[in-house]
Design an enzyme around this catalytic site. Structure first.
Site, PDB file in Angstrom:
ATOM      1  N   CYS A   1      -2.883   8.880   2.614  1.00  0.00           N
ATOM      2  CA  CYS A   1      -2.191   8.362   1.446  1.00  0.00           C
ATOM      3  C   CYS A   1      -3.469   8.496   0.240  1.00  0.00           C
ATOM      4  O   CYS A   1      -3.170   8.566  -1.044  1.00  0.00           O
ATOM      5  CB  CYS A   1      -1.880   6.743   1.368  1.00  0.00           C
ATOM      6  SG  CYS A   1      -2.983   5.618   1.928  1.00  0.00           S
TER       7      CYS A   1
ATOM      8  N   GLU B   1       0.864  -1.400   0.089  1.00  0.00           N
ATOM      9  CA  GLU B   1      -0.020   0.046  -0.121  1.00  0.00           C
ATOM     10  C   GLU B   1       1.007   1.312   0.024  1.00  0.00           C
ATOM     11  O   GLU B   1       1.306   1.666   1.059  1.00  0.00           O
ATOM     12  CB  GLU B   1      -0.916   0.051   1.316  1.00  0.00           C
ATOM     13  CG  GLU B   1      -1.752  -1.274   1.378  1.00  0.00           C
ATOM     14  CD  GLU B   1      -3.033  -1.223   0.411  1.00  0.00           C
ATOM     15  OE1 GLU B   1      -3.290  -0.223  -0.320  1.00  0.00           O
ATOM     16  OE2 GLU B   1      -3.609  -2.086   0.415  1.00  0.00           O
TER      17      GLU B   1
HETATM   18  C1  UN1 Z   1      -3.847   5.725   4.586  1.00  0.00           C
HETATM   19  O1  UN1 Z   1      -3.776   7.055   4.348  1.00  0.00           O
HETATM   20  O2  UN1 Z   1      -2.845   5.326   4.775  1.00  0.00           O
HETATM   21  O3  UN1 Z   1      -9.698   5.908   2.967  1.00  0.00           O
HETATM   22  C2  UN1 Z   1      -5.004   5.020   4.471  1.00  0.00           C
HETATM   23  C3  UN1 Z   1      -9.081   6.602   3.877  1.00  0.00           C
HETATM   24  C4  UN1 Z   1      -8.736   5.610   5.218  1.00  0.00           C
HETATM   25  C5  UN1 Z   1      -7.470   4.986   4.940  1.00  0.00           C
HETATM   26  C6  UN1 Z   1      -6.240   5.890   4.888  1.00  0.00           C
HETATM   27  N1  UN1 Z   1     -10.085   4.796   5.489  1.00  0.00           N
HETATM   28  O4  UN1 Z   1      -8.769   7.658   3.812  1.00  0.00           O
END
Ligand code: UN1
Length: 505
Positions: free
Chosen positions: A293, A259
């Protein structure tokens, strides 16, 4: 901006104690709060020998865990969900103190952990394979999903505990012990979560060795990645980190679930409900101080509505409350550290040199009051076209805006970056909405309509393509990544017919 008066160090210690966590004090790892930059604790890191011992303990626990019925394994995850409900306020506050997330997002993170526990408990009764028609008479062909082995989880600071839970809740019900290497910026929340996981194991009568925590820097993570007993390495972080981890795991034919970086866009079409689009954009771009992210980094807006959208964004950004995430009114907390601030400042400078116009924000705030904490105004920068700078992810609240004329060009711009995590389109035109989510539309793992790219719920598979790494976590059939598939053909006849009509003897 609002100020902080509480003693964060004492409060963090109190919260850890309330969750039954023992802190390995007195080493070289420093836990720091980005709210003030003050040290919260000094922690002992793992060394090569203790990492080895923990991976060994997890690997040994696999022998019994893999044959424990999956619904019984689910009982441990059920207990974890209950403990998280009980300690939601404490863990959420600790997330705010250590990662700088506003209270609502700290609590939301723990809720996301509870949600995945609920999902995993149900899933523990649904680890099914197919029965497939055999071409041979008197034969049955079936597949089973078996536990894989030790799962290594490497997580980032921005979702310091939820990322572990997306992996661990599923890995545990799938029969896999979990060894966790958290971000160096988030050791305290990891210690607290680990304590709850051990309590859950005890409450369910599961071996506590199925959860392991290793603290330290790069070398600790490298040891985990290299170890052949670690069947799956699930790593969340930058694409640069993924480039380093993936070849090492591939060289030993281990599995990776990656990820990595995102560079998420929102297309805003002429028919968009602008009021809704602005709310969606501001949450996705400025929320979590731009450190998800899934954060929105690029707005691709139709030229006919661009001026109006920019004006509305400027107005919304001018009233964003920046400050201590512990204050209820704050919407934008601090960046995690000085390096993050330097990245923000450098990207802004490059944007201006590339012909960018800053429409909102762009400055550091409260530097006098908190010289060691990094608060910035979320920025909106318009660029004449999608320049090279917009192809990189800067982990800060920096939103680039470009204009488009044709919807196809907007989709092409959405897809032109190396990352492929999330994307969104604001439109009331059903043709555009369907095209955007179709095979000829967004090339990302997540394609939303009339909501921003961030804030996914747990039921869907989460992850993305290209430099985002291709992994999928959480819902749908993401559980399969944590299991190995075995295909069995059973002959219950007295003959031995061969497949493909082959005769032998
Ligand atoms: C991340 O930023 O590592 O969809 C994950 C989202 C959250 C997950 C983010 N449920 O923004």
């Amino acid at each position: 901006m609002t100020t902080v008066t509480t003693n964060l160090t004492a409060r963090a210690a109190e919260l850890l104690a309330a969750m039954g966590a023992e802190v390995p004090e007195g080493g070289d790892l420093t836990a720091i709060s980005p709210i003030t930059g003050e040290p919260l604790a000094r922690l002992a890191a793992d060394d090569a020998a203790s990492v080895e011992a923990k991976i060994t303990a997890a690997h040994e626990a696999f022998a019994t865990w893999r044959t424990t019925p999956a619904p019984v394994r689910g009982a441990m995850v059920y207990e974890l969900g209950q403990l998280l409900r009980q300690h939601k306020a404490a863990l959420g506050e600790l997330v705010s103190i250590e990662a700088g997330k506003i209270r609502s997002e700290g609590l939301g993170e723990v809720q996301e952990m509870i949600d995945i526990c609920d999902l995993a408990v149900g899933q523990s009764r649904q680890l099914f394979g197919l029965t497939i028609a055999s071409e041979r008479p008197g034969h049955r062909m079936m597949e089973q999903w078996h536990p894989l082995g030790v799962v290594g989880v490497i997580s980032a600071f921005n979702f310091p505990v939820a990322v572990w839970s997306w992996n661990a809740a599923l890995a545990l019900i799938c029969g896999d012990p979990v060894v966790w290497k958290p971000s160096e910026n988030a050791n305290l929340t990891a210690i607290a979560t680990h304590a709850l996981a051990r309590q859950a194991a005890e409450a369910a009568g599961a071996p506590v060795e199925v959860v392991q925590l290793i603290l330290g820097g790069r070398e600790v993570g490298e040891q985990l990645v290299r170890d052949e007993r670690v069947a799956l390495v699930s790593a969340t972080g930058s694409s640069r980190m993924g480039h380093e981890v993936a070849p090492v795991v591939a060289a030993r034919f281990g599995r990776c679930l990656l990820e990595l970086g995102g560079n998420n866009a929102a297309i805003v079409a002429p028919s968009a409900d602008l009021e809704l689009a602005v709310r969606g954009i501001v949450f996705s771009a400025a929320g979590t101080a731009g450190q998800r992210c899934t954060t929105l980094r690029r707005v691709i807006v139709h030229e006919d509505i661009a001026d109006e959208l920019i004006e509305r964004l400027r107005a919304a950004y001018s009233t964003l409350p920046i400050g201590s995430p512990l204050e209820e009114s704050t919407l934008v907390g601090p960046l995690i550290d000085q390096r993050a601030y330097e990245g923000y400042a450098a990207a802004l400078k490059s944007a201006v040199s590339a012909g960018g116009t800053i429409h909102a924000g762009g400055s550091r705030v409260a530097a006098d009051e908190h010289p060691d904490a990094y608060y910035v105004e979320p920025a909106v920068v318009e660029l004449p076209e999608q320049v090279e700078l917009m192809h990189t992810e800067t982990f800060a609240p920096l939103l680039y805006v470009v204009r488009y004329r044709d919807f196809d060009d907007a989709i092409a711009m959405n897809n032109a970056v190396p990352q492929g995590l999330s994307s969104s389109c604001f439109t009331l035109d059903v043709r555009e909405a369907e095209l955007f989510t179709s095979a000829a539309g967004s090339d990302c793992g997540i394609a939303n309509v009339n909501i921003g790219p961030s804030g996914a719920e747990i039921g869907g598979a989460f992850g993305g393509e290209k430099e985002t790494g291709g992994g999928r976590e959480s819902g749908s059939d993401a559980w399969r990544a944590y299991m190995r598939r075995s295909t069995s053909t059973v002959n219950y006849s007295t003959e031995l017919p061969l497949a493909q009509g082959v005769t032998f003897g």
